[in-house]
Design a protein around this motif. Structure first.
Motif, short mmCIF file in Angstrom:
data_model
loop_
_atom_site.label_atom_id
_atom_site.label_comp_id
_atom_site.label_asym_id
_atom_site.label_seq_id
_atom_site.Cartn_x
_atom_site.Cartn_y
_atom_site.Cartn_z
N VAL A 1 0.87 -1.18 0.00
CA VAL A 1 0.00 0.00 0.00
C VAL A 1 0.90 1.23 0.00
N VAL A 2 0.57 2.20 -0.87
CA VAL A 2 1.28 3.48 -0.78
C VAL A 2 0.27 4.60 -0.59
N PHE A 3 0.69 5.65 0.10
CA PHE A 3 -0.11 6.85 0.23
C PHE A 3 0.48 7.89 -0.72
N ALA A 4 -0.26 8.20 -1.78
CA ALA A 4 0.26 9.16 -2.76
C ALA A 4 -0.02 10.58 -2.31
N VAL B 1 2.36 -5.05 -12.74
CA VAL B 1 1.80 -5.22 -11.39
C VAL B 1 0.40 -4.57 -11.36
N PRO B 2 -0.61 -5.31 -10.90
CA PRO B 2 -1.95 -4.71 -10.79
C PRO B 2 -1.95 -3.50 -9.86
N VAL B 3 -2.80 -2.52 -10.16
CA VAL B 3 -2.84 -1.30 -9.35
C VAL B 3 -4.30 -0.92 -9.08
N VAL B 4 -4.58 -0.66 -7.81
CA VAL B 4 -5.95 -0.37 -7.38
C VAL B 4 -5.97 0.97 -6.64
N GLY C 1 -1.14 -6.96 -5.92
CA GLY C 1 -0.50 -5.80 -6.52
C GLY C 1 -0.44 -4.62 -5.57
N LEU C 2 -0.42 -3.43 -6.15
CA LEU C 2 -0.22 -2.20 -5.39
C LEU C 2 -1.54 -1.46 -5.22
N THR C 3 -1.89 -1.16 -3.98
CA THR C 3 -3.02 -0.28 -3.72
C THR C 3 -2.49 1.13 -3.48
N ILE C 4 -3.01 2.08 -4.27
CA ILE C 4 -2.62 3.48 -4.09
C ILE C 4 -3.72 4.17 -3.30
N ASP C 5 -3.43 4.49 -2.06
CA ASP C 5 -4.40 5.18 -1.21
C ASP C 5 -4.28 6.67 -1.49
#
Lengths: 466, 466
Positions: free
Chosen positions: B53-56, B74-77, B95-99
């Motif tokens: 998880v990243v916080f953009a 990589v899947p991105v949500v 994959g990567l969740t972009i919060d």
């Protein structure tokens, strides 16, 4: 006249017309007159003739024709009333024009749900005549008696949009013949839905480049208990625009607010035999209960007076109202009629309303330097206005001058975070401006176009070049 | 619990997280707790954990992250507040969740134009608190304090939609990071435009499958001069629905009309400590000038009385109004709280309003045969209602039973030309229903998805299977 970008025009493949005739019989036409009629525009674009014209009578016929066109790689252009203003139905690569004007059945009206379903060739006025006895009306009014299919395809709006929205808001669902020849329905009849991609809105404004709309389900409104109209002229443009901005700030749900400059009023007086003051003028229409219409009129009258408005002439007499709006609907023709033999050339920018007065004033200053007669009118509640030029079709220098004025106008509008087209679409004429306006977003439009119409056969050469 | 369709989950490629860390530094998280939080849902879907998880903090960061995800497949949500109800942000392929929740700046407010631009992570309530002093408000109210980006992505609506529309109508323009890693703006700030394909509307409701929305330009409204609310209970469901239909026929611009059945009223009384009659109830809100609100209240009061309504309790006191709508906003939690340890399961059909009473009555008959506690509430002016089931998460037979009831409900709604989802979206849960509803149109959605996201990396496995 402006020559459209023509590319890659091929002759029809042998046998194609026989296959088309097997679908539509006598409704296939190849005579020059009918082809010219379907290749001409109401404005300054040079005609380009399709190779053939058919009058379709059903969605199934359109699907059969589409399959033939795709199989033979023949361009196909849907045609409604031919009242569009950006060469939107000019068949720049020739091919088959499918005229939907005879598909003009009103399929159903659901009175309790305030909706109806119509074939694409139904005209706006025809629909409202049909609905009147049921106490309903369809509010979108672009002036011309366009077809509903054409209005959907160009995302039309017009005088009522400030209150009732544009074709984007007016449509619940579409029946579309896809480039694969399938018939899809883009949505059900529910008022709202979160079911997947909004194909309805994708097709609205796609100018026939992604498929052919054959049926439209429309939101309707009840005919208001009371309707009043009003006219008020102003010493200054700013006073007029401020009146509009303040009305919107007070949430007065004015049904129509139109602006006409002094030149346009002069043209309308002459053409429609009226005698309004030849100054910047606002035309209003108010809808609601008797009491609420009265309240709206009073509020706006006060605002107009505070902004230097002259006498606020209002009326709830239907004949007064008809006279007023008939003049407004004739304004385009009135502007052109000022000059014998002239053709029309219309701009269509739309800006945030806070910038509207500035945008019009700067445009008027630019116009003052031109010898080409022009007028300004607009849907001022939306921030959308038109300059109508009456051009000498035999004077190429006038065309160049007007093009340069329009380029400056579009850049001015874009600088104010506005759009190059409020309601006429991109068609042939505004492709450069579209890129200036939306940049890389146009690449995403191209991706969509290539995915849905990989052979580039559906109204090719419109909106963008692939 | 319902296991989502999980397919093709691959481990993250080596070095990927280092590259992500180079973009966001300490804002990259791989701990289980934070991954569980971003993989869980407020409803009955089993959690599926993202790999990271990243916080953009900016559009540029999102673009950089998207480029990394695409390069490494990589899947991105994208993730907002996590309040969606159909597993819309469950990362079914990891994959990567972009919060985007920390991208919560209000970028600008244009008071005179009634619009504002916000980052995707701004919450609905935060925005309205910010706007209050300027006399403006943002009307879309789905109940939950969702992010504006999430509301755009699911085409949310809620209690005010009957008057002010849904997210479809509320958005002027979007900033989107495309799967190519480009940043596009889908439209300018003009009120209307006919400039090319409507990418704004295509992104609204796409649930993050076509790109990541990072900024939204919204239409706002002036806070009305007067606001009144009202409550009225009815002996019969039909009486309540007829009151609504007649109000709409008379063009009373009611701001909210909500229906709650007897079971929901019982739950609300218990949860929110109220003492309303435990019968089918309508809640209303009226906006306008003092005089016009009075007129609306009188009209609707008369209609309610003619349809068997009990006392029409209305108030213009803000504290009364707050109490009422707080109870309405807590209704979902109230329904679940009826049963200790229960989890929620919500249906979302929307039908033409002429069929609404019939649809609810038939659904109530179906529910009567079930032992799972349930309540009904809905946005009755739109034809949209929800059944909220309070399910025992350890009883798979309850899950199956509720699924069967929902299947019958969706088929009933489709039989009435309605939709399987008025406002929650398709997510994981309604993919079969989407095909039942729109048939071949779903193939066109797939064409668009493949064109824009050819590697199927953006919130994969949502809306449809490719």
């Amino acid at each position: 006249m402006t020559a459209p970008i023509t590319i890659d025009r091929k002759p029809l493949p042998p046998g194609f017309l026989d296959e088309v005739r097997a679908v539509v019989g006598e409704r296939l036409h190849t005579g020059e007159a009918i082809r010219l009629q379907h290749g001409s525009s109401e404005t300054h674009y040079d005609p380009v003739l399709p190779d053939a014209v058919v009058f379709a009578h059903s969605t199934e016929e359109v699907a059969a024709l589409v399959k033939l066109c795709v199989a033979h790689e023949v361009p196909v252009v849907p045609f409604g009333a031919g009242t569009s203003l950006e060469g939107n139905v000019t068949p720049v690569r020739g091919g088959l024009t499918i005229d939907l004007g005879e598909m003009n059945a009103i399929v159903e009206v659901n009175q309790e749900d305030f909706d109806c379903t119509v074939q694409a060739g139904v005209r706006r006025e025809q629909l409202n005549e049909y609905l009147r006895d049921q106490g309903l009306f369809f509010p979108i009014d672009p002036g011309a008696n366009a077809t509903i299919g054409g209005m959907a395809s160009t995302r039309a709006s017009g005088t009522n949009a400030v209150r009732y929205g544009t074709m984007r808001e007016a449509i619940l669902s579409l029946k579309v013949v896809t480039p694969e020849g399938k018939v899809i329905r883009t949505a059900r009849r529910a008022r709202k839905s979160a079911a997947g991609y909004d194909l309805t809105r994708l097709m609205i404004g796609a100018e026939g480049t992604l498929g052919i709309i054959t049926e439209i389900t429309l939101r309707l409104h009840g005919i208001p208990e009371a309707i009043s109209s009003a006219v008020c002229s102003f010493e200054s443009l700013k006073g007029a625009v401020d009146t509009v901005v303040q009305s919107i700030q007070l949430a007065v749900p004015v049904a129509r607010i139109e602006i006409l400059d002094a030149a346009q009023m002069r043209a309308c007086n002459a053409y429609s035999k009226l005698s309004y003051p030849e100054k910047t003028t606002l035309l209003f229409e108010f809808h609601g209960s008797e009491r609420y219409v009265q309240e709206q009129v009073e509020t706006v009258r006060e605002l107009a007076s505070g902004n230097g408005g002259d006498e606020f002439l209002w009326s709830n007499l239907p004949e007064e109202r008809s006279k007023l709006w008939k003049a407004r609907h004739e304004a385009y023709y009135a502007a052109i009629a000022q000059r014998t033999g002239a053709i029309g050339w219309t701009t269509d920018v739309c800006v945030p309303i806070s910038r509207l007065a500035e945008c019009i004033v700067e445009t008027q200053q630019d116009l003052a330097g031109s010898a080409v007669p022009s007028t300004i009118l607009g849907h001022v509640g939306d921030g959308n206005f038109h300059v109508i030029f009456a051009i000498d079709p035999h004077a190429p220098e006038e065309m160049h001058e007007v093009e340069a004025i329009n380029d400056r106008l579009v850049q001015r509008a874009l600088g104010m975070d506005g759009t190059c087209t409020g309601e006429h679409g991109i068609g042939i004429g505004k492709q450069r401006h579209l890129v200036d306006e939306l940049g890389d977003a146009v690449d995403m439009m191209r991706l969509i176009k290539r995915a849905i119409d990989p052979k580039d056969l559906f109204n090719p050469g419109k909106i963008f070049q692939l």
